[in-house]
Design an enzyme around this catalytic site. Structure first.
Site, short mmCIF file in Angstrom:
data_model
loop_
_atom_site.label_atom_id
_atom_site.label_comp_id
_atom_site.label_asym_id
_atom_site.label_seq_id
_atom_site.Cartn_x
_atom_site.Cartn_y
_atom_site.Cartn_z
N ARG A 145 0.84 -1.19 0.00
CA ARG A 145 0.00 0.00 0.00
C ARG A 145 0.88 1.25 0.00
NH1 ARG A 145 -1.74 -3.66 3.83
NH2 ARG A 145 -3.85 -4.51 3.54
N LYS A 169 -1.12 -3.56 8.14
CA LYS A 169 -2.23 -3.38 9.07
C LYS A 169 -2.33 -4.52 10.08
CE LYS A 169 -5.21 -0.75 5.89
NZ LYS A 169 -6.51 -0.72 5.19
N HIS A 239 -2.90 2.56 -5.82
CA HIS A 239 -3.54 1.25 -5.66
C HIS A 239 -3.63 0.50 -6.99
CE1 HIS A 239 -4.67 0.00 -1.72
NE2 HIS A 239 -5.69 -0.71 -2.15
N ARG A 242 -0.86 -1.85 -7.12
CA ARG A 242 -1.13 -2.94 -6.17
C ARG A 242 -2.08 -3.95 -6.81
NH1 ARG A 242 -1.25 -4.38 -0.66
NH2 ARG A 242 -3.27 -4.97 0.21
N HIS A 265 -3.57 -9.18 3.28
CA HIS A 265 -5.01 -9.26 3.52
C HIS A 265 -5.29 -10.18 4.71
CE1 HIS A 265 -6.15 -8.17 -0.90
NE2 HIS A 265 -5.97 -7.09 -0.16
N TYR A 274 -9.48 -10.69 -7.12
CA TYR A 274 -8.59 -10.76 -8.27
C TYR A 274 -8.90 -11.99 -9.13
CZ TYR A 274 -6.31 -7.08 -5.70
OH TYR A 274 -6.08 -5.91 -5.03
#
Length: 294
Positions: A145, A169, A239, A242, A265, A274
């Site tokens: 990111r 994250k 993004h 990405r 994720h 995807y």
């Protein structure tokens, strides 16, 4: 109301460890709800489920997207949860509100040729060119990111091993780099960055022309500049690279679990989009090419 919001902000930071983006967006959503309540002569502590439902309808009537309405409901659920915790209310009026169903759009990706064209735009003729080339190569090489990119420190890069350490994250992850990305980073880190940094103690991997850590806004401008130079007729954002990273890996045989790990994720469903994208492209090809599909 101001005191409630100040207390809520302290709760988000101290108890929920919310990011700066979450703090900003949730505070904005609550303040917008406050403005709405003033227009209908309602007090923040006298709100019922129906009030919030009417607010959602009002937002929709104003042309707000389903995603915006859904985020606002999430903010109000969080805000009223805080008020219940603090004893201002006995019940959260937003608790059982059903969010608006958000249609999940497939992300836009670049073709392999478009990626090559885009990555060729920064010219390694000056410090800015070397830095920008390294940033774009790293972004496409890893799919991280933009917040993770600008948060990288020099110590997060292992050129000898060809990997970066990314604190995302959910958890810290190690992501491999292809040779061209390693070379771009080495050229920048060894020959360019020492002359760009304002402070010898600076930890940031990527710095702006003032020698300080690159900002999100600064990197956004870089992306837009090279999109214009490449004359690619797509809206390229950080993004986009990405998304392209993930879609290209999947198309070339990588499994979803590995891609999930590299993207950071928490849930495989986030990565599944995807696969949906690849399947949709196959359907489009089929519908255009099969003689009985036309």
């Amino acid at each position: 109301m101001t005191d409630y919001i100040k207390g809520y902000q302290a709760y988000l930071v101290g108890e929920r460890h919310a990011s700066a983006n979450t703090l900003s967006s949730y505070t904005r959503d609550v303040r917008q709800f406050e403005t709405y309540l003033e227009s209908v002569s309602k007090d923040i502590l006298q709100v019922h489920r129906e009030t919030i439902q009417k607010y959602m309808d009002w937002m929709t009537g104003k042309g707000k997207s389903a995603a915006t309405v859904t985020r606002s409901v999430a903010a109000l659920k969080s805000f009223y949860h805080y008020l219940v915790l603090e004893g201002y209310l006995q019940k959260n009026p937003a608790q059982n509100i059903v969010p608006v169903k958000v249609e999940r759009r497939l992300p836009q990706i670049l073709t392999g040729q478009e990626v090559e064209l885009f990555l060729e735009q920064p010219k390694c003729t000056d410090m800015k060119g070397y830095r920008d080339h390294a940033m774009l190569e790293l972004l496409y090489a890893t799919g991280i990111r933009v917040s993770e990119l600008i948060s990288l420190d020099v110590t997060d890069v292992n050129l000898a091993a060809g990997i970066i350490r990314c604190a995302g994250k959910a958890k810290v992850r190690m992501i491999p780099l292809y040779p061209a990305a390693v070379k771009a980073l080495r050229d920048y880190m060894e020959n360019i960055r020492p002359s760009m940094i304002a402070d010898p103690e600076e930890k940031a991997l990527f710095v702006n022309m003032n020698g300080e850590r690159m900002s999100r806004q600064g990197f956004w401008k870089i992306i837009k500049y090279y999109q214009e130079k490449a004359q690619i007729d797509k809206d390229i954002t950080p993004h986009t690279l990405r998304h392209s990273f993930a879609a290209h890996l999947l198309k070339n045989g990588a499994d979803l679990r590995s891609i999930q790990e590299m993207l950071g994720h928490a849930d495989i469903s986030s990565t599944q989009i995807y696969a949906n994208l690849i399947n949709q492209k196959l359907k489009d090809v089929y519908n255009k090419a099969h003689p009985r599909a036309m």
